[in-house]
Design an enzyme around this catalytic site. Structure first.
Site, mmCIF file in Angstrom:
data_model
loop_
_atom_site.group_PDB
_atom_site.id
_atom_site.type_symbol
_atom_site.label_atom_id
_atom_site.label_comp_id
_atom_site.label_asym_id
_atom_site.label_seq_id
_atom_site.Cartn_x
_atom_site.Cartn_y
_atom_site.Cartn_z
ATOM 1 N N ASN A 1 36.666 38.483 -18.010
ATOM 2 C CA ASN A 1 36.302 37.111 -18.353
ATOM 3 C C ASN A 1 36.641 36.178 -17.198
ATOM 4 O OD1 ASN A 1 38.373 34.790 -19.041
ATOM 5 N ND2 ASN A 1 39.424 36.728 -19.534
ATOM 6 N N PHE B 1 39.399 28.297 -18.901
ATOM 7 C CA PHE B 1 40.055 27.358 -19.829
ATOM 8 C C PHE B 1 39.051 26.416 -20.514
ATOM 9 C CE2 PHE B 1 44.543 27.221 -17.613
ATOM 10 C CZ PHE B 1 44.758 28.540 -18.002
ATOM 11 N N SER C 1 46.499 32.657 -15.386
ATOM 12 C CA SER C 1 45.066 32.945 -15.502
ATOM 13 C C SER C 1 44.465 32.978 -14.102
ATOM 14 C CB SER C 1 44.366 31.865 -16.332
ATOM 15 O OG SER C 1 42.965 31.993 -16.171
ATOM 16 N N ASN D 1 41.403 32.404 -13.465
ATOM 17 C CA ASN D 1 40.108 31.714 -13.505
ATOM 18 C C ASN D 1 40.171 30.207 -13.288
ATOM 19 O OD1 ASN D 1 38.813 34.191 -14.085
ATOM 20 N ND2 ASN D 1 39.481 34.010 -16.213
ATOM 21 N N THR D 2 41.372 29.669 -13.066
ATOM 22 C CA THR D 2 41.522 28.268 -12.669
ATOM 23 C C THR D 2 42.032 28.272 -11.236
ATOM 24 O OG1 THR D 2 41.948 27.473 -14.918
ATOM 25 C CG2 THR D 2 42.789 26.114 -13.123
ATOM 26 N N LYS E 1 53.970 32.897 -19.309
ATOM 27 C CA LYS E 1 53.082 34.069 -19.209
ATOM 28 C C LYS E 1 52.828 34.371 -17.736
ATOM 29 C CE LYS E 1 49.007 36.058 -21.354
ATOM 30 N NZ LYS E 1 47.961 35.849 -22.362
ATOM 31 N N ASN F 1 49.261 38.739 -18.236
ATOM 32 C CA ASN F 1 47.909 38.198 -18.335
ATOM 33 C C ASN F 1 46.925 39.250 -17.815
ATOM 34 O OD1 ASN F 1 45.731 36.276 -18.527
ATOM 35 N ND2 ASN F 1 47.208 34.637 -18.156
#
Length: 365
Positions: free
Chosen positions: A118, A122, A183, A185-186, A226, A255
């Site tokens: 993915n 967010f 994450s 993805n940021t 996390k 994560n």
């Protein structure tokens, strides 16, 4: 069997993100119908066992299996998920302002690898609407953690303001909080796992938690961090020491990963965080190392590639007090929770343990 024969084939023919929304909306709708909660519980609920129940941070967990963040991003289906046999759940990741996330498509299945990739970024409705959703949920049956992050447009130098805002707006509604700095993805978010950035962020988060506790007049609420599975051993050591020194209540390991080792599905080239079976071993290794670095004094929630009771047990024996599922639930369906709970009890009995707590960190002794 219902999921494997009917639900999964139908959902897996759909675009992954549409299937995700259908699941969340469906669970939310069923739980609102008169008798809906009871129906879900009768189909999927897990029988309580004193062997599996634990108290951590002053919270009661009926069993150690939780739902990881990312599935119920906006806390729309808390009532529904609470009936499926989870011991706790995370909602989010939430950011102060609503944001659409990355461009579609951004969620990919890798069935041969039992994995997902993915790059959601967010996507969420923001703290105001999540607060409304949690208010509507009312009294909850299981502890709910709120996973918090920063908006994409917020530079790292101001990141702590976003985390503080999330705590401020949602303090009333969370049983505990999770600081997501891992994450992939940021942009630059993972840089917050290191050095002065991490210290500054955790100082701000703990200060805000204390401030909100004073305002509410209640007892304090736990806050966890996390971390990513892609930290080197040297980075992990520094990160864990900073977390330990900050007074944070626990660590979630791990994560999603940026690694693509051993994947066979054609979607392996997609950018984003990989979850599922390929992460099973690495996340367990990280749990083991975190347990060593904290001398078992800081509770760990283990996440990453749990499909069987043995997977969950390995993480518990490596040092996790609780574990979380996400991708395993997508592939195996809600019947997974019963199988994990029953399987864990059988494994405890086999090894001569009378309670789940006796297995925590057993591989380290």
């Amino acid at each position: 069997m219902l999921y494997k024969k009917l639900g999964k084939p139908l959902l897996f023919r759909m675009d992954p993100e549409k299937a995700h929304h259908l699941t969340i909306d469906g669970l939310s709708a069923v739980s609102r119908f008169p008798g809906g909660k009871q129906l879900l519980k009768s189909m999927y609920g897990v029988a309580p066992s004193s062997k599996m129940a634990q108290q951590l941070w002053g919270l009661q967990f009926a069993n150690p299996i939780g739902l990881a963040a990312g599935l119920d991003k906006n806390a729309k289906a808390v009532k529904g998920f609470s009936q499926l046999g989870f011991g706790f759940m995370e909602v989010g990741t939430i950011t102060p302002k609503p944001q659409p996330g990355n461009e579609l498509p951004r969620l990919f299945r890798l069935p041969e690898d039992k994995a997902l990739i993915n790059r959601m970024g967010f996507n969420n409705v923001g703290t105001d609407e999540m607060a409304r959703n949690l208010q509507k949920t009312g009294k909850r049956d299981i502890p709910v953690a709120i996973n918090i992050g920063k908006n994409k447009i917020t530079p790292n130098e101001q990141a702590e303001e976003d985390y503080r805002a999330c705590i401020r707006e949602l303090y009333t509604y969370g049983d505990f909080f999770v600081v997501n700095i891992s994450s992939p993805n940021t942009p630059d978010l993972r840089n917050l796992q290191h050095g002065n950035d991490l210290k500054r962020l955790l100082d701000a988060v703990t200060a805000e938690m204390q401030l909100q506790q004073k305002k509410s007049g209640g007892t304090g609420k736990p806050v966890l961090v996390k971390i990513a599975p892609d930290l080197t051993d040297a980075e992990l050591e520094l990160t864990v020491h900073a977390i330990k020194d900050s007074g944070i209540s626990g660590i979630i390991a791990t994560n999603t990963t940026l690694s693509r080792d051993g994947l066979v599905h054609t979607n392996r080239g997609q950018a984003g965080g990989l979850s599922g079976r390929p992460l099973t071993e690495r996340s367990t290794e990280v749990i083991k190392r975190v347990y060593q670095l904290t001398e078992g004094k800081l509770p760990i929630i283990g996440a990453g590639g749990i499909f069987t009771a043995q997977d969950a047990y390995d993480k518990i024996k490596a040092g996790a007090s609780l574990v979380e599922v996400y991708t395993g639930l997508i592939y195996e369906g809600p019947g997974l929770l019963n199988r994990l709970n029953k399987g864990l009890q059988e494994l405890l009995q086999r090894d001569g343990y009378s309670h789940i707590s006796q297995a925590i960190g057993a591989d380290q002794n």
